[in-house]
Design a protein around this motif. Structure first.
Motif, mmCIF file in Angstrom:
data_model
loop_
_atom_site.group_PDB
_atom_site.id
_atom_site.type_symbol
_atom_site.label_atom_id
_atom_site.label_comp_id
_atom_site.label_asym_id
_atom_site.label_seq_id
_atom_site.Cartn_x
_atom_site.Cartn_y
_atom_site.Cartn_z
ATOM 1 N N PHE A 130 0.845 -1.192 0.000
ATOM 2 C CA PHE A 130 0.000 0.000 0.000
ATOM 3 C C PHE A 130 0.883 1.245 0.000
ATOM 4 N N PRO A 131 0.391 2.368 -0.526
ATOM 5 C CA PRO A 131 1.193 3.591 -0.607
ATOM 6 C C PRO A 131 1.696 4.022 0.766
ATOM 7 N N GLY A 132 2.969 4.405 0.841
ATOM 8 C CA GLY A 132 3.559 4.852 2.096
ATOM 9 C C GLY A 132 4.087 3.725 2.962
ATOM 10 N N MET A 133 4.002 2.480 2.468
ATOM 11 C CA MET A 133 4.437 1.333 3.261
ATOM 12 C C MET A 133 5.956 1.249 3.298
ATOM 13 N N ARG A 134 6.513 1.107 4.497
ATOM 14 C CA ARG A 134 7.950 0.884 4.684
ATOM 15 C C ARG A 134 8.125 -0.161 5.763
ATOM 16 N N ILE A 135 8.934 -1.180 5.463
ATOM 17 C CA ILE A 135 9.153 -2.283 6.405
ATOM 18 C C ILE A 135 10.648 -2.425 6.651
ATOM 19 N N GLY A 136 11.030 -2.569 7.925
ATOM 20 C CA GLY A 136 12.435 -2.759 8.261
ATOM 21 C C GLY A 136 12.598 -3.000 9.747
ATOM 22 N N PRO A 137 13.806 -3.434 10.173
ATOM 23 C CA PRO A 137 14.029 -3.708 11.599
ATOM 24 C C PRO A 137 14.110 -2.441 12.445
ATOM 25 N N GLU A 138 14.389 -1.301 11.814
ATOM 26 C CA GLU A 138 14.462 -0.035 12.553
ATOM 27 C C GLU A 138 13.070 0.603 12.582
ATOM 28 N N PRO A 139 12.868 1.688 13.372
ATOM 29 C CA PRO A 139 11.558 2.353 13.387
ATOM 30 C C PRO A 139 11.263 3.008 12.046
ATOM 31 N N THR A 140 10.596 2.268 11.142
ATOM 32 C CA THR A 140 10.374 2.761 9.781
ATOM 33 C C THR A 140 9.083 3.557 9.650
ATOM 34 N N THR A 141 7.988 3.054 10.200
ATOM 35 C CA THR A 141 6.709 3.772 10.111
ATOM 36 C C THR A 141 6.711 4.914 11.122
ATOM 37 N N ASP A 142 6.852 6.150 10.618
ATOM 38 C CA ASP A 142 6.909 7.307 11.504
ATOM 39 C C ASP A 142 5.615 8.105 11.459
ATOM 40 N N SER A 143 4.572 7.550 10.824
ATOM 41 C CA SER A 143 3.306 8.265 10.666
ATOM 42 C C SER A 143 2.134 7.367 11.017
ATOM 43 N N PHE A 144 1.009 8.021 11.298
ATOM 44 C CA PHE A 144 -0.265 7.295 11.374
ATOM 45 C C PHE A 144 -0.774 7.155 9.943
ATOM 46 N N ILE A 145 -0.991 5.934 9.502
ATOM 47 C CA ILE A 145 -1.454 5.694 8.133
ATOM 48 C C ILE A 145 -2.803 4.985 8.192
ATOM 49 N N ALA A 146 -3.850 5.651 7.681
ATOM 50 C CA ALA A 146 -5.172 5.027 7.577
ATOM 51 C C ALA A 146 -5.244 4.323 6.232
ATOM 52 N N VAL A 147 -5.205 2.991 6.252
ATOM 53 C CA VAL A 147 -5.246 2.199 5.019
ATOM 54 C C VAL A 147 -6.713 1.913 4.712
ATOM 55 N N MET A 148 -7.224 2.530 3.640
ATOM 56 C CA MET A 148 -8.653 2.482 3.338
ATOM 57 C C MET A 148 -8.887 2.116 1.885
ATOM 58 N N GLY A 149 -10.078 1.617 1.599
ATOM 59 C CA GLY A 149 -10.436 1.264 0.234
ATOM 60 C C GLY A 149 -10.737 2.495 -0.603
ATOM 61 N N GLY A 150 -10.457 2.405 -1.891
ATOM 62 C CA GLY A 150 -10.723 3.500 -2.813
ATOM 63 C C GLY A 150 -10.647 3.001 -4.243
ATOM 64 N N GLU A 151 -11.223 3.754 -5.166
ATOM 65 C CA GLU A 151 -11.233 3.323 -6.574
ATOM 66 C C GLU A 151 -9.858 3.418 -7.202
ATOM 67 N N THR A 152 -9.074 4.391 -6.760
ATOM 68 C CA THR A 152 -7.729 4.552 -7.309
ATOM 69 C C THR A 152 -6.707 4.527 -6.173
ATOM 70 N N GLU A 153 -5.486 4.147 -6.515
ATOM 71 C CA GLU A 153 -4.425 4.078 -5.517
ATOM 72 C C GLU A 153 -3.794 5.453 -5.345
ATOM 73 N N GLY A 154 -3.583 5.866 -4.109
ATOM 74 C CA GLY A 154 -2.985 7.170 -3.867
ATOM 75 C C GLY A 154 -2.887 7.488 -2.385
ATOM 76 N N VAL A 155 -2.346 8.684 -2.096
ATOM 77 C CA VAL A 155 -2.128 9.133 -0.724
ATOM 78 C C VAL A 155 -2.836 10.466 -0.516
ATOM 79 N N VAL A 156 -3.542 10.594 0.612
ATOM 80 C CA VAL A 156 -4.166 11.863 0.994
ATOM 81 C C VAL A 156 -3.459 12.358 2.248
ATOM 82 N N PRO A 157 -2.809 13.533 2.215
ATOM 83 C CA PRO A 157 -2.091 14.028 3.408
ATOM 84 C C PRO A 157 -3.057 14.418 4.525
#
Length: 581
Positions: A130-157
């Motif tokens: 999913f957009p904004g996804m980062r995976i790693g052993p260090e603290p990678t996710t530095d944001s609250f990410i609401a993963v939601m359904g939509g017709e097109t793939e994208g990010v809303v700030p």
């Protein structure tokens, strides 16, 4: 005499009483009794005095709603929100609810220290990046990410997200830019996200890192989400169970939402069985110190990603735990209306108590002099005010807000702006709890029965439902489901030896003789009764050699720890009975 109808009122000609003559027409010359008999006085329309009993009628007439969601929205806006606004509930507890809060899909909140597999867990569920996804052993996710359904793939700030009336995030605006710059919505077309939304959170820090300020109240943000989500999943790494100060603070912030909390012990495939037992015990001990409830929180053990298991000896355990967790998540759409109803009731009870507290403080304040000193005294003695309200209004101690937190919030408040008790507002909430909520409960059940079975579909949920890799396929009563030969046949010779010692007559044994052998299994009579019912295929009250073998096979299935089927599966029907099926 004639009546003229005009608007809601009935107008009569010449409405005047003339001495000795009939009412209402002075031109009428008939005696009074005769006139009254011919022309009785007009009935007084109810609309003329509607102002007299308007409130009484409103209380008697039930609220009518088309859907549960519409009912919740309307009840909150008309009955609970006025009480909240009058006593400044939103300054102390939770912002006002928006229409989108009642209409949004069920949400799952993932919380855990960094590198416990939160983002990987989402990736495992939806089987898609999913957009904004980062995976790693260090603290990678530095944001609250609401993963939601939509017709097109994208990010809303975040700043755009909190002004969108269709999203249930508008009240997050109060946490400021420091938070909004760390908040985003990743939307994408995915069958799992058609039913639920998932909130990924920054990894909770430990050690030296937790001393660095995030710039916003992390625990308060999580508490805001906790009030609105349907499920909270706390993830732990089997390799590092230390609960940092920040994590401990977060868990305490979730205190009033224990019914939503599930715990996942992730990455359990990386340790041996003996170590896993010790880790599980240590986790339960640690949680017991933080979550101060007598009930044990549900912990799911497994490895929630799509990679091969490193130590596969606990494979069956992991499969069973994953299946249980998936069933819990799949039930969320079906129970969403009930959860919102439950949250409305909890909010209403808290709002009532808050109204009693604020009005009690207002009542104790002087009109002119000594306001500040009296305010300090009241705040310090808030515990005594709690006890007084508890006694006067028969309120449970569990309904009161946290004493220390309430004292901190009251320090900055202007008590002169508080309001005295207004019974009309409290009566409206009491009426809602006593009558409207009961009607909505009936509607919830009706909606559930009328709608098709709602469950989360797609992604990882599809892989565990059907086919040979479904949980328990080919095991227990399902053993031999794909075999040509009758699965009981391989053990039948040994069962036949026992059968012929039980004095069969015409090739069949009685129930009494069968019972003598079956009770040797030490299974309870309720279970043996069910086995007898399944094994007596022709329902004649006797068992032949095949039916007796089947009964013993089902006893073995139960003794091995499997559940008995509600009905006999086709592959277990004895060969001689299949022609009658």
């Amino acid at each position: 005499m004639q009546a003229l109808v005009g608007g809601p009122f009935i107008q009569w000609q010449a409405a005047e009483h003339s001495g000795g003559r009939c009412w209402p027409a002075p031109r009428c010359r008939a005696p009074v009794p005769a006139c009254n008999a011919a022309f009785p006085a007009p009935p007084v329309p109810a609309a003329m005095f509607s102002w007299v009993s308007k409130d009484a009628r409103r209380r008697k007439e039930p609220e009518l709603f088309r859907t549960v969601s519409e009912g919740l929205k309307q009840l909150y806006a008309t009955k609970l929100l006025p009480l909240e606004e009058y006593y400044r509930f939103h300054d102390f507890h939770s912002p006002a609810l928006e229409p989108a809060d009642w209409e949004n899909k069920p949400m799952v909140l993932l919380v855990g220290q960094y590198s416990t597999g939160k983002t990987t867990f989402i990736r495992h569920l939806i089987e898609q990046d999913f957009p904004g996804m980062r995976i790693g052993p260090e603290p990678t996710t530095d944001s609250f990410i609401a993963v939601m359904g939509g017709e097109t793939e994208g990010v809303v700030p975040g700043n755009a997200l909190v002004v969108d009336p269709r999203r249930p995030f508008r009240k997050l605006n109060s946490f400021g830019n420091a938070f909004l710059n760390r908040f985003m919505c990743a939307q994408l077309p995915n069958p799992v996200l058609d039913s639920i939304s998932i909130i990924d959170t920054p990894g909770i820090l430990s050690g030296e890192k937790q001393r660095i300020s995030r710039g916003y109240d992390f625990a308060a943000v999580l508490e805001w989400f906790a009030e609105r989500v349907d499920r909270i999943i706390l993830l732990f790494d089997a390799h590092k169970l230390d609960i940092s100060d920040e994590f401990s603070e977060v868990i305490k912030a979730l205190k009033n939402h224990e019914d939503k909390i599930r715990v996942v012990l992730n990455k359990a495939d990386q340790i041996e069985t003996q170590q896993l037992m010790r880790v599980y015990g240590a986790l339960m001990w640690s949680l017991g110190k933080i979550i101060n409830t007598p009930e044990v929180v549900r912990v799911y053990i497994g490895s929630f990603w799509s990679q091969p298991l490193l130590i596969p000896e606990n494979r069956k355990l992991f499969e069973a735990e994953e299946q249980d967790l998936f069933k819990d998540i799949q039930s969320l759409p079906r129970n969403a209306a009930l959860r919102k109803l439950n949250d409305l009731i909890k909010r209403a009870r808290l709002a009532k108590v808050h109204a009693y507290i604020i009005s009690s403080l207002k009542k104790e304040m002087p009109n002119v002099f000594g306001k500040e000193s009296r305010k300090k005294e009241l705040v310090n003695n808030l515990g005594e005010i709690y006890l007084k309200i508890e006694r006067e209004h028969q309120i449970s101690p569990g309904d009161f807000p946290n004493l220390r937190k309430m004292q901190e919030l009251l320090q900055s408040q202007d008590f002169s702006k508080f309001q005295l008790l207004k019974p009309k507002l409290l009566d409206a909430v009491d009426d809602m709890l006593a009558n409207d909520i009961a009607r909505l409960m009936v509607m919830v059940r009706q909606e559930e029965s009328q709608m098709p079975t709602q469950a989360v579909k797609g992604g990882a949920f599809e892989g565990t439902m059907n086919g040979p890799f479904g949980h328990g396929y080919g095991e227990g009563a399902g053993e031999g489901i794909d075999d040509i030969e009758w699965v009981v046949g391989k053990d039948k010779p040994s069962y036949d030896e026992i059968f012929y010692t039980l004095s069969p007559v015409n090739g069949k044994i009685t129930g009494a003789n069968a019972k003598k052998e079956m009770v040797k299994s030490k299974l309870p009579n309720t279970v043996l009764g069910k086995i007898w019912k399944l094994a007596d295929v022709d329902k004649d009250g006797f068992l032949d050699d095949e039916e007796f073998a089947l009964a013993n096979h089902l006893i073995k299935v139960k003794l091995e720890g499997h559940e008995l089927p509600a009905e006999l599966p086709p592959h277990l029907v004895p060969p001689s009975k299949r022609r009658h099926e």
